[in-house]
Design a protein around this motif. Sequence first.
Motif, PDB file in Angstrom:
ATOM      1  N   ARG A 440      36.097  45.775  29.497  1.00 55.66           N
ATOM      2  CA  ARG A 440      35.717  45.164  30.762  1.00 55.66           C
ATOM      3  C   ARG A 440      35.322  46.227  31.760  1.00 55.66           C
ATOM      4  N   THR A 441      34.364  45.891  32.609  1.00 56.55           N
ATOM      5  CA  THR A 441      34.039  46.692  33.786  1.00 56.55           C
ATOM      6  C   THR A 441      34.108  45.781  34.998  1.00 56.55           C
ATOM      7  N   ILE A 442      34.021  46.355  36.189  1.00 58.72           N
ATOM      8  CA  ILE A 442      34.133  45.521  37.380  1.00 58.72           C
ATOM      9  C   ILE A 442      32.944  44.586  37.537  1.00 58.72           C
ATOM     10  N   GLU A 443      31.809  44.903  36.881  1.00 63.66           N
ATOM     11  CA  GLU A 443      30.652  44.023  36.982  1.00 63.66           C
ATOM     12  C   GLU A 443      30.799  42.791  36.100  1.00 63.66           C
ATOM     13  N   ASP A 444      31.676  42.845  35.126  1.00 64.06           N
ATOM     14  CA  ASP A 444      31.813  41.746  34.179  1.00 64.06           C
ATOM     15  C   ASP A 444      32.621  40.602  34.785  1.00 64.06           C
ATOM     16  N   THR A 445      32.289  39.381  34.375  1.00 57.64           N
ATOM     17  CA  THR A 445      33.086  38.236  34.765  1.00 57.64           C
ATOM     18  C   THR A 445      34.393  38.256  33.970  1.00 57.64           C
ATOM     19  N   PRO A 446      35.434  37.573  34.450  1.00 62.03           N
ATOM     20  CA  PRO A 446      36.680  37.544  33.684  1.00 62.03           C
ATOM     21  C   PRO A 446      36.436  37.007  32.276  1.00 62.03           C
ATOM     22  N   VAL A 447      36.959  37.707  31.273  1.00 59.41           N
ATOM     23  CA  VAL A 447      36.763  37.282  29.888  1.00 59.41           C
ATOM     24  C   VAL A 447      37.950  36.422  29.463  1.00 59.41           C
ATOM     25  N   GLU A 448      37.647  35.301  28.830  1.00 63.06           N
ATOM     26  CA  GLU A 448      38.692  34.407  28.364  1.00 63.06           C
ATOM     27  C   GLU A 448      39.064  34.750  26.923  1.00 63.06           C
TER      28      GLU A 448
END
Length: 485
Positions: A440-448
């Motif tokens: 994850r990076t800060i640009e990514d949406t929360p991953v489920e």
Amino acid sequence: MSLPDPARSRAVLIGVDSYRHLEDLPAVSNNLKRLAALLRSPEVWGLPKDHCVLLHNPASPEKVLDAVHEAASEASEAFVVYFAGHGLLSPSLELQLALSGSELGKRMYRGVAYDALRSEVLECLAWSKVVILDCCNSGNALSGMGAQDHVADQTAVDGTYVITASPKGKPAMAPAGENLTTFTGELVKAIDGGVPNAADPLDMESLFQHVRRELNAKGLPKPQKRAGNDGQQIALFRNRWIARPRPNLDAGAGAGSLRTIPQSGVRAGSGTLVGGSFSSNSDGISRQDDSRHDRKSKASSDASEGSPRRRLVRWIERPVGTAVFGGGVVLLLIGLLVVAMMLPPGRSYGDLRYQGGDEPKGDEGGCHGLSYGGGTGNDCRKGAWAWQLPAGESIKTTFRFESPKSSRDLLGKIQVKDSCGAAVEWSLTADSTQIAAGNRTIEDTPVEHAAPLPENTNHVVLVARRTDADSCTATLEWKDVYLDS
């Protein structure tokens, strides 16, 4: 549902009523005073005075953002931001909260860019976050705070609720001579007087819908809202409507009380009302039938109640009825005890507890609000766990189930936050089996993530490490965790 702990909650109320280049808004100062009084009232919420910051005609955008940032960093239960004043649009149609020196179409830097304020709210780790905007063009603030467009999908977070006084590109109202602005006046009225047919505490969705109906009925601008995930369930106020004393409907006419007529007592076309008989003749004129026969029958019945035979029957019925009722209660308690004894020993609804390793923030009572078996965690809260991840560092945290779990999927979301170029590698392990992993990076949406637990799982381990070279500190969140059968 209980109210957020006032000791762990914060509010920032911002109001601008004096402008050098725009029309003054005298009612705004009253908005601040009235809202602050309600937030601080023990009968409504009970926020300590120093936890409710008032910014009346703040001198600069920095003063506003500094106050919001400080309160956001201190709030762990609930965080409220309110603004009343002029709302301007930049050339790119972004909302600017106008301060005293703002000008229409000029010097936008003299106002507070809503995007900057929104970022501070989203960074707050409080369970519940509420933003209320009473200004023109406030509907433009809704982009990025909900789940209805692409930008919103990237910024929606647990427990966020935004209310705006007007739709996108539309004006809010502050009539001359009024004590409060139109929207805040209706909002204050609902908080102070309560909302009929709503629960206690009063959730934000019920509050919003009530205010919207009241304004719409008066032909006034309809407020808008946007909720992030479960934001509509946020409750900040006691519903004072429920606490109101009700008239005694059983009192006689001499008590001066009002009686209501049950709807079931009215039959369409018959003209019949409870407590009396009305009929309509062919001319359509109603007359009241003689009720002397009813009164005579009632008097006869009352007399029979006092007969020796009836008194004897009632004397016998009273202890018998009491014994039967008491026996039923005893049987019910015995049945509940038998059921409780049949439950598996040590069964616990929804307790996934922190056991060791890097301790997360947001861990209320050492547990997370899982849900399974038809129940929710005892003394648990649903929210987000968070860890600070400096450059080059890693974390490892172990959680335990109160009893072994299997045949259920463990669901949740992983998110990286904070304003830096952080990249994080993470994995979840159930006992010795990896069930989920990713980057994850800060640009990514929360991953489920959703993965079945191995048979009789006792522990879940979360491991994460920074994989970037940036020197800033990132925040890793694990949220919306629950078990799905």
